[in-house]
Write a protein that holds these residues in place. Structure first.
Motif, PDB file in Angstrom:
ATOM      1  N   ALA A  11       0.833  -1.211   0.000  1.00 41.45           N
ATOM      2  CA  ALA A  11       0.000   0.000   0.000  1.00 41.45           C
ATOM      3  C   ALA A  11       0.861   1.251   0.000  1.00 41.45           C
ATOM      4  CB  ALA A  11      -0.931  -0.010   1.210  1.00 41.45           C
ATOM      5  N   ALA A  12       1.958   1.242   0.757  1.00 40.69           N
ATOM      6  CA  ALA A  12       2.845   2.401   0.784  1.00 40.69           C
ATOM      7  C   ALA A  12       3.469   2.640  -0.585  1.00 40.69           C
ATOM      8  CB  ALA A  12       3.938   2.201   1.833  1.00 40.69           C
ATOM      9  N   LEU A  13       3.828   1.567  -1.288  1.00 43.03           N
ATOM     10  CA  LEU A  13       4.375   1.723  -2.631  1.00 43.03           C
ATOM     11  C   LEU A  13       3.363   2.368  -3.570  1.00 43.03           C
ATOM     12  CD1 LEU A  13       6.286  -1.643  -3.125  1.00 43.03           C
ATOM     13  CD2 LEU A  13       7.263   0.613  -2.694  1.00 43.03           C
ATOM     14  N   ARG A  14       2.116   1.940  -3.463  1.00 44.99           N
ATOM     15  CA  ARG A  14       1.076   2.554  -4.308  1.00 44.99           C
ATOM     16  C   ARG A  14       0.943   4.042  -4.002  1.00 44.99           C
ATOM     17  NH1 ARG A  14      -1.641  -2.420  -3.144  1.00 44.99           N
ATOM     18  NH2 ARG A  14      -2.824  -1.412  -1.467  1.00 44.99           N
ATOM     19  N   SER A 135      -5.418   1.087   5.725  1.00 46.94           N
ATOM     20  CA  SER A 135      -6.811   0.713   5.974  1.00 46.94           C
ATOM     21  C   SER A 135      -6.959  -0.463   6.922  1.00 46.94           C
ATOM     22  CB  SER A 135      -7.504   0.375   4.651  1.00 46.94           C
ATOM     23  OG  SER A 135      -6.869  -0.738   4.029  1.00 46.94           O
ATOM     24  N   GLU A 136      -5.854  -0.965   7.464  1.00 46.68           N
ATOM     25  CA  GLU A 136      -5.904  -2.177   8.285  1.00 46.68           C
ATOM     26  C   GLU A 136      -6.227  -1.838   9.733  1.00 46.68           C
ATOM     27  OE1 GLU A 136      -2.974  -4.952   5.524  1.00 46.68           O
ATOM     28  OE2 GLU A 136      -2.186  -4.100   7.389  1.00 46.68           O
ATOM     29  N   ASN A 137      -7.480  -1.474   9.941  1.00 45.83           N
ATOM     30  CA  ASN A 137      -8.001  -1.105  11.262  1.00 45.83           C
ATOM     31  C   ASN A 137      -9.022  -2.161  11.672  1.00 45.83           C
ATOM     32  OD1 ASN A 137      -6.513   1.321  10.912  1.00 45.83           O
ATOM     33  ND2 ASN A 137      -8.244   2.244   9.842  1.00 45.83           N
ATOM     34  N   TRP A 138      -8.564  -3.193  12.373  1.00 49.38           N
ATOM     35  CA  TRP A 138      -9.387  -4.377  12.612  1.00 49.38           C
ATOM     36  C   TRP A 138      -9.967  -4.439  14.018  1.00 49.38           C
ATOM     37  CZ3 TRP A 138      -4.327  -6.881  10.745  1.00 49.38           C
ATOM     38  CH2 TRP A 138      -4.227  -6.769   9.364  1.00 49.38           C
ATOM     39  N   TRP A 139      -9.652  -3.488  14.869  1.00 52.50           N
ATOM     40  CA  TRP A 139     -10.137  -3.565  16.245  1.00 52.50           C
ATOM     41  C   TRP A 139     -11.648  -3.333  16.306  1.00 52.50           C
ATOM     42  CZ3 TRP A 139      -7.120   0.532  14.397  1.00 52.50           C
ATOM     43  CH2 TRP A 139      -7.738   1.790  14.360  1.00 52.50           C
ATOM     44  N   PRO A 140     -12.303  -3.761  17.390  1.00 56.19           N
ATOM     45  CA  PRO A 140     -13.731  -3.448  17.548  1.00 56.19           C
ATOM     46  C   PRO A 140     -13.941  -1.938  17.486  1.00 56.19           C
ATOM     47  CG  PRO A 140     -13.037  -5.057  19.188  1.00 56.19           C
ATOM     48  CD  PRO A 140     -11.785  -4.576  18.515  1.00 56.19           C
ATOM     49  N   GLY A 141     -14.741  -1.504  16.536  1.00 47.31           N
ATOM     50  CA  GLY A 141     -14.922  -0.076  16.312  1.00 47.31           C
ATOM     51  C   GLY A 141     -14.011   0.474  15.244  1.00 47.31           C
ATOM     52  N   ASP A 145     -11.881   3.200   6.629  1.00 46.73           N
ATOM     53  CA  ASP A 145     -11.823   4.654   6.584  1.00 46.73           C
ATOM     54  C   ASP A 145     -11.491   5.150   7.989  1.00 46.73           C
ATOM     55  OD1 ASP A 145     -12.221   7.393   6.535  1.00 46.73           O
ATOM     56  OD2 ASP A 145     -14.088   7.294   5.393  1.00 46.73           O
ATOM     57  N   GLY A 146     -10.284   5.697   8.149  1.00 49.01           N
ATOM     58  CA  GLY A 146      -9.837   6.106   9.471  1.00 49.01           C
ATOM     59  C   GLY A 146     -10.745   7.098  10.163  1.00 49.01           C
ATOM     60  N   GLN A 147     -11.456   7.915   9.388  1.00 49.43           N
ATOM     61  CA  GLN A 147     -12.346   8.904   9.982  1.00 49.43           C
ATOM     62  C   GLN A 147     -13.579   8.268  10.619  1.00 49.43           C
ATOM     63  OE1 GLN A 147     -12.547  11.523   6.346  1.00 49.43           O
ATOM     64  NE2 GLN A 147     -12.074  13.113   7.842  1.00 49.43           N
ATOM     65  N   LYS A 148     -13.846   7.016  10.270  1.00 53.78           N
ATOM     66  CA  LYS A 148     -15.012   6.326  10.821  1.00 53.78           C
ATOM     67  C   LYS A 148     -14.649   5.399  11.981  1.00 53.78           C
ATOM     68  CE  LYS A 148     -17.474   6.465   6.398  1.00 53.78           C
ATOM     69  NZ  LYS A 148     -18.129   5.683   5.322  1.00 53.78           N
ATOM     70  N   CYS A 149     -13.392   5.433  12.402  1.00 56.31           N
ATOM     71  CA  CYS A 149     -12.937   4.555  13.481  1.00 56.31           C
ATOM     72  C   CYS A 149     -13.278   5.135  14.851  1.00 56.31           C
ATOM     73  CB  CYS A 149     -11.425   4.357  13.401  1.00 56.31           C
ATOM     74  SG  CYS A 149     -10.878   3.334  12.033  1.00 56.31           S
ATOM     75  N   HIS A 150     -13.524   4.224  15.774  1.00 56.78           N
ATOM     76  CA  HIS A 150     -13.671   4.591  17.175  1.00 56.78           C
ATOM     77  C   HIS A 150     -12.433   4.137  17.942  1.00 56.78           C
ATOM     78  CE1 HIS A 150     -17.860   5.779  16.690  1.00 56.78           C
ATOM     79  NE2 HIS A 150     -18.052   4.669  15.994  1.00 56.78           N
ATOM     80  N   GLN A 151     -12.079   4.867  18.974  1.00 55.55           N
ATOM     81  CA  GLN A 151     -10.919   4.518  19.777  1.00 55.55           C
ATOM     82  C   GLN A 151     -11.145   3.193  20.494  1.00 55.55           C
ATOM     83  OE1 GLN A 151      -9.974   7.525  22.673  1.00 55.55           O
ATOM     84  NE2 GLN A 151      -7.852   6.871  22.880  1.00 55.55           N
TER      85      GLN A 151
END
Length: 251
Positions: A11-14, A135-141, A145-151
Motif C-alpha cells: 500500500a505504501a508503494l502505491r 486501511s488495516e483497522n481491525w479492532w472493535p470499532g 476509513d480512518g475517519q469512521k474509526c472509534h478509539q
C-alpha cells in the motif's frame, strides 16, 4: 534498521507512486514503477515485488530522488531535471511553514519512550487489532476509513511481566495514534496522551505512519515516567515488528 532505512508495504508503494505521478507527468506507469524501485535501492521493480512477496513490509533505503531521476533518464525521460524532487526523501520532519532535520542523538528519555511505544505497537500487531497498511483497522470499532474509526483500548503484558494497556485510533491519513500506559492504576482506563503519572507509572504517546511506509513518527511524542522505572525501560532489548522506530513527522 537505521535512520537511513524504513519499511514499506504494498500500500505504501502505491501511495508513493501516486504522489510521484503528479510530479513526473508523461512517464509511463510501468517506467515510473521501475524508477521508484530504483529510488528504493532495487535494480528492478520485479526485485522489489519479490522482496515483498509473502511479507507485510520490507526494509529499504529511504527514497533517493537522485537514483530515481537517473533511472528515468536511462528509460529515455531526459527532460526531467537533475535535482527534481519526485518522491519525499524522508530525511526530515515536515511541519506547517517549516521542516526540521531528524535527530541524530537519542536521549535516555527517547529510548524509554521508544521502548514503551514499540511494546504497545507490537502487542496490537500480535493481537491482530491493526496492520501496517493505512486501511488495516481491525479492532472493535475500527473501519478501513480512518475517519469512521472509534478509539479502542487493549491490554497486554509488557516485558518484565508488567501489566500494560494501550489505546489505538486512526485518522483520515491512515496514521495511528497510539497511547501506552504501564502499570495502570485502573483496569478500565482509556489511555490518552494527556494522562500523566496519576493514572499509571509510565505513559507514552506517538504516531505510527502507514501511508508512505511504516515508522513511528519523530516529534509530537508525549512521555511521563516514574524516576525509578525509567532505567528499566531504557535498557529493554525489544525490536519493532516490521516497522521503523524512527522517521519523519508529517503534519
Amino acid at each position: 534498521m537505521s535512520d537511513s532505512t524504513f519499511f514499506v508495504s504494498k500500500a505504501a508503494l502505491r501511495n508513493l507512486k501516486q504522489g510521484a505521478q503528479s510530479r513526473a507527468r508523461g512517464v509511463r506507469s510501468s517506467h515510473l514503477s521501475e524508477a521508484l524501485a530504483s529510488a528504493l535501492g532495487f535494480r528492478t521493480h520485479a526485485a522489489l515485488r519479490a522482496a515483498l512477496d509473502g511479507r507485510t513490509t520490507v526494509e529499504v533505503p529511504k527514497p533517493s530522488n537522485a537514483r530515481m531521476v537517473q533511472r528515468l533518464h536511462e528509460l529515455g525521460y531526459t527532460s526531467i531535471e537533475q535535482g527534481q524532487r519526485i518522491v519525499p526523501e524522508l530525511d526530515q520532519s515536515y511541519f506547517p511553514f517549516r521542516n526540521a532535520p531528524l535527530r541524530k542523538v537519542r536521549s535516555a528519555r527517547w529510548w524509554a519512550w521508544r521502548n514503551l511505544m514499540v511494546m504497545g505497537i507490537n502487542a496490537g500487531l500480535e493481537q491482530r487489532l491493526f496492520g501496517l497498511a493505512p486501511s488495516e483497522n481491525w479492532w472493535p470499532g475500527g473501519h478501513p476509513d480512518g475517519q469512521k474509526c472509534h478509539q479502542h483500548a487493549y491490554h497486554f503484558v509488557a516485558t518484565g511481566n508488567m501489566p500494560a494497556v494501550a489505546s489505538v485510533k486512526s485518522n483520515e491519513h491512515g496514521e495511528l495514534s497510539i497511547c501506552v500506559m504501564l502499570n495502570p492504576k485502573h483496569d478500565d482506563v482509556m489511555p490518552e496522551w494527556y494522562l500523566g503519572l496519576g493514572s499509571a507509572n509510565a505513559t507514552a504517546h506517538g504516531w505510527l505512519e502507514r501511508k508512505l511506509g511504516a515508522w513511528i513518527q519523530e516529534g509530537g511524542e508525549a512521555f511521563h515516567c516514574k524516576r525509578d522505572l525509567k532505567p528499566r525501560l531504557v535498557n529493554l532489548d525489544i525490536e519493532p515488528a516490521g516497522y521503523s522506530d524512527q522517521g519523519s513527522f508529517i503534519l
